[in-house]
Design a protein around this motif. Structure first.
Motif, PDB file in Angstrom:
ATOM      1  N   GLN A   1      -3.500  -3.799  -4.766  1.00 21.92           N
ATOM      2  CA  GLN A   1      -2.960  -5.161  -4.736  1.00 21.92           C
ATOM      3  C   GLN A   1      -3.892  -6.087  -5.517  1.00 21.92           C
ATOM      4  O   GLN A   1      -4.838  -5.646  -6.167  1.00 21.92           O
ATOM      5  CB  GLN A   1      -2.816  -5.620  -3.288  1.00 21.92           C
ATOM      6  N   ALA A   2      -3.612  -7.371  -5.457  1.00 26.16           N
ATOM      7  CA  ALA A   2      -4.404  -8.333  -6.220  1.00 26.16           C
ATOM      8  C   ALA A   2      -5.893  -8.209  -5.890  1.00 26.16           C
ATOM      9  O   ALA A   2      -6.269  -7.919  -4.746  1.00 26.16           O
ATOM     10  CB  ALA A   2      -3.916  -9.747  -5.926  1.00 26.16           C
TER      11      ALA A   2
ATOM     12  N   TRP B   1      -5.496   6.384   0.301  1.00 27.69           N
ATOM     13  CA  TRP B   1      -4.959   5.037   0.514  1.00 27.69           C
ATOM     14  C   TRP B   1      -4.996   4.287  -0.806  1.00 27.69           C
ATOM     15  O   TRP B   1      -6.059   3.950  -1.294  1.00 27.69           O
ATOM     16  CB  TRP B   1      -5.813   4.329   1.577  1.00 27.69           C
TER      17      TRP B   1
ATOM     18  N   ASN C   1      -4.295   1.009  -2.599  1.00 27.38           N
ATOM     19  CA  ASN C   1      -4.110  -0.389  -2.230  1.00 27.38           C
ATOM     20  C   ASN C   1      -4.454  -1.273  -3.421  1.00 27.38           C
ATOM     21  O   ASN C   1      -5.305  -2.148  -3.356  1.00 27.38           O
ATOM     22  CB  ASN C   1      -4.998  -0.713  -1.019  1.00 27.38           C
TER      23      ASN C   1
ATOM     24  N   GLU D   1       0.811  -1.219   0.000  1.00 30.66           N
ATOM     25  CA  GLU D   1       0.000   0.000   0.000  1.00 30.66           C
ATOM     26  C   GLU D   1       0.845   1.270   0.000  1.00 30.66           C
ATOM     27  O   GLU D   1       1.934   1.330   0.556  1.00 30.66           O
ATOM     28  CB  GLU D   1      -0.936  -0.006   1.215  1.00 30.66           C
TER      29      GLU D   1
ATOM     30  N   ASP E   1      -7.183 -10.014  -2.903  1.00 32.06           N
ATOM     31  CA  ASP E   1      -6.730  -9.595  -1.580  1.00 32.06           C
ATOM     32  C   ASP E   1      -7.373  -8.297  -1.119  1.00 32.06           C
ATOM     33  O   ASP E   1      -7.135  -7.841   0.000  1.00 32.06           O
ATOM     34  CB  ASP E   1      -5.200  -9.444  -1.576  1.00 32.06           C
ATOM     35  N   GLY E   2      -8.192  -7.694  -1.997  1.00 23.75           N
ATOM     36  CA  GLY E   2      -8.887  -6.466  -1.597  1.00 23.75           C
ATOM     37  C   GLY E   2      -8.419  -5.251  -2.387  1.00 23.75           C
ATOM     38  O   GLY E   2      -8.024  -4.245  -1.777  1.00 23.75           O
TER      39      GLY E   2
END
Lengths: 395, 395, 395
Positions: B313-314, B309, B311, B266, B317-318
């Motif tokens: 990611q995959a 924020w 984030n 993040e 994963d959120g």
């Protein structure tokens, strides 16, 4: 006649929030207006909390099976027995984490008139160390504030109506864990139609195979209208000791109360109560005009120590006093064990604690109760010590 | 006309999951298809979670009284406002232990579109130390991630229909403890029939006797379809700062998003938002084609700090971005206090936070919102710093 | 025919405690007396616990969706498969704090016949440290006893009736957290009408984007009547090792049981089971008269390690033995990882665990099972080691 009604039984799959148990339900013609019923609260931190409303026609008592058979509040002949905690409603233990705030999470659910501290321990949080004869620590465990019982729900609640008219609510609460001992509380609250009194008889059993340690303290809490400036605590006691330096400051007025004082830091006094012929101690809280009050009676045999919690802080923060008969003082268990105030309950044995409340609803009631305290004290000195006693006070 | 319906009240013993509040229930002839109702979920970690479904005829909003009046998800004119957390369903706070994993247990229940972080504190877990003037530590307390409010259930939920057609859901949540302060959130979410907008007005009150510290941060989280490769964040701000070295790496693209990248760590950027004449800040997230988006408006007076924020990611994963107006940055409270970003709320006082969402459902909507951000920024420099600011970033 | 009934689905808003699924519900004329239904318990620590009662006409099985699809207890042809924990009833995970007592709070809810320990870890509490190639600690996390899965409620429960008459209860349980990985258990318990057997097939999936660690252990626990003085454990194994010095004391009688002994400290033996041609291991517990018993079969491929938990302490404290096929031994995960016994499950992959119980209800049943163990062992040495093996035992 002995009539029994099951309000809750996990084993029998009973959870009855519709029945009203009253004279008619018992087949009696005249009931003096008493009734018992169970309600389940929904929403907020109260979600899933069961309340048993016991009304004897004069006194209304709200019991909390979900909170270890504590008594949320009562009202007798129009006199409220209660206090106003910042925690405004009964809290389901599912929402309480005793480990919060360094082990004082118990306070997140604290708002009852009568709240048990126990069964395995009570008192200030800390690491309890058990040592062998050589002084070597053989076990240690962090014990959060005031034990588990107030946050354990009863799995069985029964209402019993006796031949003599006595109305009882009986709850069974298990405090057990695999490899963690097992204690069972069988709590019976009894009152009579039209009475301004009710009594609690608690049996604590040890179904485990080896002796178990027990500490019990009844945190009986009062706010307005009984607590106000110039309210007085009357208790027959042979000794009064301030818990710490802060309490020592106020020793001269240990049994008199003030109006709410923002920023007031609690003062606690420890007492050794005197028993009457039947073995009961007596503490009476009266209001300023001495025309309303409450008597707390308790078995001195099993509850030989008494704590007075003066917490006359701001109204909004929980203006309150606690009258607390206990099998111990609310110090860390290590300290209480060292000074012989922890019960060792043999396997299959039980210990019984008795506690009774009587509302005093006029000057005459108060006068009689105060006279009773005086008579109990009569001829026996009350030593009021100005400093903490090292064997009572872990300060 | 002002019509009020109680969906939940612990005090009144009301928990209504059967009523549908709509035009007919209000005695109106035409309703534009709006309705409000409450559902209780059963099973899984959602057991006992109440969801208030507010449908204004165009926008559907799922509120979570059980989780501090958070907004689970919304959908406006077919546009989903949501993200996909590994935690797939609303979690009853009874199953959340904030102390888990070193104080980040809050993440076990984190999946909302709007999740409040507060009221007493928010931000990274750690031990908050309060020092006196000489620098001596006078109190310390471990504060787990993001505070208590998202895991406290409302004890009162009311629906109000105003003369002008406004539909409001009002929830009351207490964050209090004996000897632990008391704060009350009165949260009002309002929308109009047929609208693509809704507004939250939160009053935080201090019923305690002494000043209370307050930190509030609105964790507003978006995944697909608004978040995708080449999505852009438009925000009027005077300064943008990377939170730490990791964020500094991506400072050149601080407001542009990528497709999901497995293993992405993040990146957080701190901003000082610019207010319009009415005191409101504005952040707009638009998708790659700039034909769908969302505007987040907020009172800069009480929410002067903004966290972005990233984030990305995959997906599994959120995959998510958080647009987070706050009264503070989400650092440890000790750090925020030192830098003057903790509110001290006097006894009996209140602070009001306002937050509004508008869905942009076509290119024209997005164009207008982006233009509005540009106009707000117009003539005011946006300083984008390449390194963390020591007074903003606790890194 | 394949008929499917949803008993619980959070997503579909289904929680069905009224339907009885039986032959009639499936449109079958003859049902051999089987039925499946779900009950919700109310009160005590069991409040809100769902029990699925599966009765195949001969065997009654009580499943606990609320406790990760554990099996509370069973009874087959009159033979109880159960034990008596000091924790007498199923405990809602909302009342379990795994961090209690230094990380063994899991024991507050431990009383099932089959209790899963996993999914992310199992075993003794402690701080799991992950090191990089140079030995540097790159992450550490305190892991309380036996993982999360037994205290996570299923969000979906389905009953499936197959063409061949197989009755299955399928539950889905998520063990996930934001920034904490996600694992999904899809548990299928299957039995046939009139059978004394049932089988569990557990799929554990990793929906996350990166490999996840998995540890699974089936804590299968038996008390009376199967456990008594002179009960015997028969298991086909190539090696038996005492877990620690305490277990080494009893190595000569590692597979024979005594009557309850107050004060008995548990003894644990680790085994490497032998698989039959179909890949299954077999452990058989028989009573003293060898006329009642139970067979536990399991896939050795995914459950290659077996723990024997001898806990023949006083009846009141939980007289019990655990037969525990596992993907690991119940040591701290750090130790198991070092010795290659932690599963690394790739993204989107799944691992399947199979476990089957058969009740032996007369001497002939027991004789056959014991013979089967003997045949499996036949020609293969069983090495019984007198001391802990350093790569198996973290002592």
């Amino acid at each position: 006649m002995q009539t029994s009604f099951v309000l809750m039984s996990v084993d029998q799959g009973i959870h009855d929030t519709t029945s009203v148990i009253d004279a008619a339900a018992c087949g009696l013609s005249s009931g003096e207006g008493w009734s018992v019923r169970m309600q389940r609260l929904s929403g907020g931190l109260s979600d899933g909390v069961d309340v048993v409303w016991l009304n004897n026609g004069c006194t209304r008592i709200a019991l909390l099976p979900t909170r270890g058979m504590g008594v949320w509040k009562a009202e007798s002949a129009g006199l409220p027995l209660e206090w106003k905690s910042p925690v405004e409603r009964p809290v389901n233990p599912a929402f309480v984490d005793p480990m919060r705030r360094g082990g004082i999470g118990w306070l997140d659910g604290f708002n009852e008139l009568i709240c048990r501290c126990g069964l395995g321990w009570n008192g200030a949080p800390g690491t309890d160390k058990i040592t062998d004869e050589s002084g070597k620590v053989v076990s240690e465990q962090f014990l959060p504030l005031h034990g588990r019982i107030a946050n354990l729900p009863a799995h069985e609640v029964t209402v019993e109506i006796a031949d003599d008219g006595a109305i009882s609510v009986v709850g069974v609460v298990d405090e057990s864990s695999m490899f963690g001992g097992r204690l069972r509380l069988i709590s019976r609250l009894t009152t009579y139609p039209g009475s301004t009194s009710f009594e609690i008889m608690d049996e604590v059993r040890n179904p485990g195979s080896s002796p178990a340690e027990v500490e019990m303290l009844y945190h009986c809490n009062f706010g307005r209208p009984l607590l106000e400036g110039n309210s007085v605590l009357h208790i027959a006691a042979s000794e009064i000791v301030p818990r710490n330096a802060r309490a020592a400051e106020g020793i001269a007025t240990w049994n008199r109360y003030t109006d709410p004082e923002p920023g007031y830091a609690e003062q606690v006094y420890f007492a050794r109560p005197i028993a009457d012929e039947s073995g009961r101690g007596l503490a009476v809280l009266s209001n300023a005009d001495a025309d309303r009050g409450v008597a707390v009676r308790f078995d001195v045999d099993t509850l030989p120590w008494f704590s007075v919690w003066k917490n006359t802080q701001a109204e909004a923060d929980g203006y309150c006093t606690g009258l607390e008969p206990g099998s111990s003082f609310p110090n860390l268990k290590t300290f209480e064990r060292r000074h012989g105030r922890v019960i060792s309950l043999p396997s299959d044995a039980e210990v019984t604690f008795r506690l009774a409340f009587t509302a005093a609803i006029d000057s005459e009631d108060v006068r009689q109760l105060v006279a009773e305290v005086a008579e109990l004290q009569s001829g026996r000195p009350m030593v009021v010590t100005s400093k903490p006693r090292p064997d009572w006070c872990d300060c």
